[in-house]
Write a protein that holds these residues in place. Structure first.
Motif, PDB file in Angstrom:
ATOM      1  N   GLU B 275       0.970  -1.025  -0.052  1.00 48.75           N
ATOM      2  CA  GLU B 275       0.068   0.124  -0.046  1.00 48.75           C
ATOM      3  C   GLU B 275       0.776   1.420   0.084  1.00 48.75           C
ATOM      4  N   ASP B 276       0.146   2.294  -0.629  1.00 53.35           N
ATOM      5  CA  ASP B 276       1.154   3.779  -0.670  1.00 53.35           C
ATOM      6  C   ASP B 276       1.412   4.061   0.674  1.00 53.35           C
ATOM      7  N   LEU B 277       0.334   4.089   1.499  1.00 54.02           N
ATOM      8  CA  LEU B 277       0.496   4.691   2.842  1.00 54.02           C
ATOM      9  C   LEU B 277       1.910   3.970   3.519  1.00 54.02           C
ATOM     10  N   HIS B 278       1.903   2.612   3.430  1.00 47.93           N
ATOM     11  CA  HIS B 278       2.988   1.870   4.194  1.00 47.93           C
ATOM     12  C   HIS B 278       4.309   2.185   3.480  1.00 47.93           C
ATOM     13  N   LEU B 279       4.245   2.205   2.375  1.00 48.62           N
ATOM     14  CA  LEU B 279       5.663   2.440   1.500  1.00 48.62           C
ATOM     15  C   LEU B 279       6.200   3.900   1.842  1.00 48.62           C
ATOM     16  N   SER B 280       5.116   4.857   1.911  1.00 47.81           N
ATOM     17  CA  SER B 280       5.485   6.341   2.356  1.00 47.81           C
ATOM     18  C   SER B 280       5.923   6.250   3.700  1.00 47.81           C
ATOM     19  N   ALA B 281       5.419   5.473   4.628  1.00 45.06           N
ATOM     20  CA  ALA B 281       5.773   5.521   6.152  1.00 45.06           C
ATOM     21  C   ALA B 281       7.157   5.047   6.219  1.00 45.06           C
ATOM     22  N   LEU B 282       7.544   3.940   5.266  1.00 44.16           N
ATOM     23  CA  LEU B 282       8.954   3.457   5.367  1.00 44.16           C
ATOM     24  C   LEU B 282       9.983   4.420   4.886  1.00 44.16           C
ATOM     25  N   ILE B 283       9.479   5.246   3.917  1.00 41.67           N
ATOM     26  CA  ILE B 283      10.633   6.212   3.285  1.00 41.67           C
ATOM     27  C   ILE B 283      10.610   7.320   4.314  1.00 41.67           C
ATOM     28  N   GLY B 284       9.484   7.321   4.813  1.00 43.25           N
ATOM     29  CA  GLY B 284       9.458   8.534   5.855  1.00 43.25           C
ATOM     30  C   GLY B 284      10.351   8.152   7.185  1.00 43.25           C
ATOM     31  N   VAL B 285      10.524   6.964   7.551  1.00 42.35           N
ATOM     32  CA  VAL B 285      11.524   6.454   8.420  1.00 42.35           C
ATOM     33  C   VAL B 285      12.852   6.875   7.806  1.00 42.35           C
ATOM     34  N   GLY B 286      13.062   6.582   6.581  1.00 42.43           N
ATOM     35  CA  GLY B 286      14.493   6.923   5.758  1.00 42.43           C
ATOM     36  C   GLY B 286      14.595   8.397   6.190  1.00 42.43           C
ATOM     37  N   PHE B 287      13.693   9.131   5.770  1.00 41.49           N
ATOM     38  CA  PHE B 287      13.874  10.741   5.793  1.00 41.49           C
ATOM     39  C   PHE B 287      14.389  11.016   7.423  1.00 41.49           C
ATOM     40  N   LEU B 288      13.786  10.269   8.483  1.00 40.05           N
ATOM     41  CA  LEU B 288      14.185  10.421   9.931  1.00 40.05           C
ATOM     42  C   LEU B 288      15.509  10.141   9.815  1.00 40.05           C
ATOM     43  N   LEU B 289      15.869   8.926   9.530  1.00 35.55           N
ATOM     44  CA  LEU B 289      17.113   8.334   9.498  1.00 35.55           C
ATOM     45  C   LEU B 289      18.244   9.087   9.042  1.00 35.55           C
ATOM     46  N   PHE B 290      17.872   9.868   7.746  1.00 33.95           N
ATOM     47  CA  PHE B 290      18.711  10.818   7.132  1.00 33.95           C
ATOM     48  C   PHE B 290      18.904  12.151   8.239  1.00 33.95           C
ATOM     49  N   LEU B 291      17.912  12.501   8.738  1.00 34.76           N
ATOM     50  CA  LEU B 291      18.159  13.773   9.750  1.00 34.76           C
ATOM     51  C   LEU B 291      18.896  13.317  10.865  1.00 34.76           C
ATOM     52  N   VAL B 292      18.631  12.164  11.352  1.00 36.25           N
ATOM     53  CA  VAL B 292      19.686  11.771  12.618  1.00 36.25           C
ATOM     54  C   VAL B 292      21.078  11.632  12.039  1.00 36.25           C
ATOM     55  N   SER B 293      21.260  10.808  11.064  1.00 37.64           N
ATOM     56  CA  SER B 293      22.572  10.548  10.616  1.00 37.64           C
ATOM     57  C   SER B 293      23.351  12.076  10.064  1.00 37.64           C
ATOM     58  N   MET B 294      22.671  12.625   9.509  1.00 35.32           N
ATOM     59  CA  MET B 294      23.080  14.197   9.387  1.00 35.32           C
ATOM     60  C   MET B 294      23.526  14.904  10.542  1.00 35.32           C
ATOM     61  N   ALA B 295      22.857  14.987  11.438  1.00 29.83           N
ATOM     62  CA  ALA B 295      23.150  15.542  12.926  1.00 29.83           C
ATOM     63  C   ALA B 295      24.361  14.896  13.431  1.00 29.83           C
ATOM     64  N   VAL B 296      24.312  13.422  13.529  1.00 27.10           N
ATOM     65  CA  VAL B 296      25.758  13.019  14.281  1.00 27.10           C
ATOM     66  C   VAL B 296      26.921  13.147  13.208  1.00 27.10           C
ATOM     67  N   ASN B 297      26.891  13.264  11.995  1.00 28.59           N
ATOM     68  CA  ASN B 297      28.028  13.440  10.961  1.00 28.59           C
ATOM     69  C   ASN B 297      28.443  15.086  11.106  1.00 28.59           C
ATOM     70  N   PHE B 298      27.434  15.837  11.113  1.00 30.46           N
ATOM     71  CA  PHE B 298      28.051  17.147  11.326  1.00 30.46           C
ATOM     72  C   PHE B 298      28.737  17.463  12.502  1.00 30.46           C
ATOM     73  N   THR B 299      28.216  16.786  13.587  1.00 32.26           N
ATOM     74  CA  THR B 299      28.698  17.035  14.992  1.00 32.26           C
ATOM     75  C   THR B 299      30.089  16.220  15.018  1.00 32.26           C
ATOM     76  N   ALA B 300      30.509  15.384  14.462  1.00 32.10           N
ATOM     77  CA  ALA B 300      31.829  14.583  14.098  1.00 32.10           C
ATOM     78  C   ALA B 300      32.588  15.598  13.205  1.00 32.10           C
ATOM     79  N   ALA B 301      31.907  16.139  12.164  1.00 35.88           N
ATOM     80  CA  ALA B 301      32.664  16.797  11.293  1.00 35.88           C
ATOM     81  C   ALA B 301      33.008  18.244  12.310  1.00 35.88           C
ATOM     82  N   TYR B 302      32.209  18.833  12.825  1.00 33.59           N
ATOM     83  CA  TYR B 302      32.598  20.055  13.688  1.00 33.59           C
ATOM     84  C   TYR B 302      33.850  19.753  14.815  1.00 33.59           C
ATOM     85  N   VAL B 303      33.568  18.687  15.529  1.00 33.42           N
ATOM     86  CA  VAL B 303      34.387  18.389  16.631  1.00 33.42           C
ATOM     87  C   VAL B 303      36.022  18.082  15.909  1.00 33.42           C
ATOM     88  N   LEU B 304      36.092  17.341  14.659  1.00 37.18           N
ATOM     89  CA  LEU B 304      37.352  17.241  14.074  1.00 37.18           C
ATOM     90  C   LEU B 304      38.067  18.427  13.748  1.00 37.18           C
TER      91      LEU B 304
END
Lengths: 282, 315
Positions: B275-304
């Protein structure tokens, strides 16, 4: 007084020995699982490795024999296509970063490459699904190649930059002094000088992508038979290993270990080759 | 310098380079945009906060999608793995950089590279067939039997002893992220100027005192950056975690129980989502994962970056 100093010294030596022991213990712990994984892969995998493993396609569950030819060939095709897709972008970004240090794009380019480098591999798979699988209407080796290509671009960019920045300034100055335009200096002098290092970076990116399963789950998807058409679903070793590992069949478990061993052997060989390439000059 | 660009070939070459390099920028932007757009159906239905904090994930009956169990699972698994791996990784870095003779250090460095290069499906395979059964038989089952007899109140906390669950995932993940912390810590230690050590040795410090007083304080930023990079890897690790974590939709409430992480739920359900909504929810989880990874990576870059400035300042 001297007794006190003596005691203090002894205490300091005791701390020294204790810390050495702790550091050694921690080091052992750090490598423990790697060691166990390698031992198990060797013991379990070697038994299932034979000529058929490389020359025959997989069989349905319950039927003995067969191999994983389709997954090995698929890995090479999907990974190879991915590398072809990634090379121009990764190399260009790396050259821009190293050879045009004042370029206004560079700070952003460096930051974005690093960010992409740290992105979970599965997100590249999602992107390839949205950009390739959906418009094409189905899973395909090509979409898997896109996923792996996306993954390789930032790796290639950063390794290229690193290698080019090691090329001595004199090489460029000599070329410019001879009146060569800058593009000729880069293409005919800088890149050939850095060739060994560039090859190392490319090999490592290739090896890294060859082990990925996550971005291929919903792009290349997998196939039980040899498939040479990149527009059809394709098998790769990590994908097949995953499918076999969660299956209930003993024979398939054996083949999963063998697949792990082959994958691991391939990646070790590539890294060794890369190290060797970076040491010698061509 | 400027004159070099006036050559026609140079202009063409620089333009081609620029266009291709813009591909990298486009890739990053596309990833953010397409994940957001792909998840917009689910995000629009529940709202970003409602989606991120929703505790129900039910594709079959209720058609409600909340990613909180997976966000929580990701946080628990990756932070615990980082905690477990940090000191062994630091020890390996210290040993390779300061204590080991050259030949041994080279072997250790090779092993660290190797550890980072072993595909995560191979770690997962080992988890399924070696670690999970071992944990079940040697730890969970005895504990379960003991609790059944002496403290039945603890039983719900222990969960069913299957071997698959949070703890198995944490143990595997911890050893997978060792090389990231270790490699950066090793480099940071190697970057500490020789004069610093020599001064400390000249004062009569023991090897550990040199490490503690002269080296570690200066290398702190690099070590921290390594920890953040390891955390980023742990957050995004998919296959090994998917294979051993037990994949449960429920909020993770016991150490041994099944759970799921953001990457593992995508890996598990994506090909089944019709179903479209299920697929979209999974990609939405991907979007949240993207945001979290981004935050952690930026912090690493800043500290370095701060660390690089610190070391340069000392030199």
């Amino acid at each position: 007084m001297s007794r006190e100093r003596d005691l203090a010294l002894r205490r300091r030596y005791r701390v020294e020995r204790l810390m050495l022991a702790l550091v050694a213990l921690g080091t052992l712990l750090a490598f423990l699982v790697l060691f166990l994984v390698l031992v198990y892969a060797l013991f379990q995998g070697l038994g299932a490795l034979n000529l058929d493993f490389f020359l025959k396609d997989m069989r349905p569950p319950g039927e003995a024999g067969g191999g994983l030819r389709q997954a090995i060939v698929g890995t090479l095709i999907v990974d190879g296509l991915g590398l072809l897709l990634a090379l121009p972008f990764g190399l260009a970004a790396g050259i821009l970063l190293a050879e045009y240090p004042d370029h206004p794009l560079n700070p952003y380019l460096r930051l974005l490459s690093d960010t992409l480098n740290g992105m979970p591999a599965i997100l590249f798979g999602l992107l390839a699904f949205i950009l390739v699988v959906k418009p094409m209407g189905g899973f395909s080796g090509l979409s898997g190649a896109f996923a792996l290509g996306f993954l390789m671009i930032p790796i290639l960019a950063r390794s290229t930059e690193g290698v080019l920045s090691l090329v001595p300034k004199e090489v460029r100055e000599a070329g410019l002094a001879l009146g060569l335009p800058r593009w000729r200096v880069i293409l005919s002098l800088v890149l050939p000088t850095a060739r060994a290092g560039l090859i190392t970076g490319i090999l490592l990116a290739f090896a890294r992508a060859a082990g990925e399963a996550a971005p291929l789950l919903f792009t290349a998807f997998g196939s039980p038979l040899l498939e040479l058409n990149p527009l059809k679903p394709m098998d790769t070793l990590p994908l097949r290993l995953f499918a076999f590992a969660i299956s209930p069949y003993e024979d398939w478990h054996q083949k999963a270990w063998a697949a792990g061993l082959v994958l691991f052997g391939f990646i070790t060989l590539t890294s060794l080759l890369a190290r060797w390439a970076s040491r010698r000059r061509f | 310098m400027k004159r070099l660009y006036t050559h026609f070939g140079d202009r063409v070459f620089a333009l081609v380079l620029l266009l291709l390099a813009l591909g990298v920028v486009a890739l990053a932007l596309l990833m953010a945009y397409e994940l957001y757009r792909g998840g917009s159906l689910a995000l629009g239905r529940f709202g970003l906060l409602g989606f991120a904090l929703g505790k129900e994930w039910d594709p079959a009956l209720e058609k409600t999608f909340g990613a909180w169990p997976y966000i929580l699972g990701t946080l628990i698994v990756s932070l615990s793995a980082l905690f477990l791996s940090f000191f062994p990784a630091l020890a390996a870095a210290i040993f390779a950089a300061e204590y080991a003779p050259r030949w041994l250090a080279q072997i250790l460095n090779f092993l660290l590279d190797l550890m980072a290069a072993v595909p995560s499906v191979v770690y997962g395979l080992w988890g399924i067939f070696v670690l999970a059964p071992w944990l079940r038989d040697k730890l969970q089952l005895p504990l379960y039997l003991w609790a059944a007899e002496h403290a039945p109140g603890l039983l719900p906390l222990l969960g069913v002893p299957t071997g698959y669950g949070l703890m198995t995932a944490v143990l595997i993940l911890a050893s997978m992220i060792v090389p990231y912390t270790a490699a950066l810590a090793r480099d940071a230690i190697a970057l500490v100027p020789r004069e610093h050590r020599e001064a400390a040795y000249a004062l009569g410090a023991t090897r550990w005192e040199v490490m503690r007083l002269a080296i570690l304080p200066l290398a702190r930023g690099g070590i921290l950056a390594g920890a953040f990079l390891a955390l980023a890897r742990a957050v995004g690790e998919t296959m090994a975690v998917t294979m051993v974590i037990g994949n449960s939709h429920k909020l993770p409430y016991t150490l041994f129980g099944g759970a799921a992480t953001m990457p593992s739920v995508i890996a598990n359900e994506f090909t089944e989502a019709v179903e479209d909504l299920h697929l979209s929810a999974l990609i939405g989880v991907g979007f949240l994962l993207f945001l979290v990874s981004m935050a952690v990576n930026f912090t690493a870059a800043y500290v370095l970056r701060r660390q690089e400035r610190l070391v340069k300042g000392v030199l």
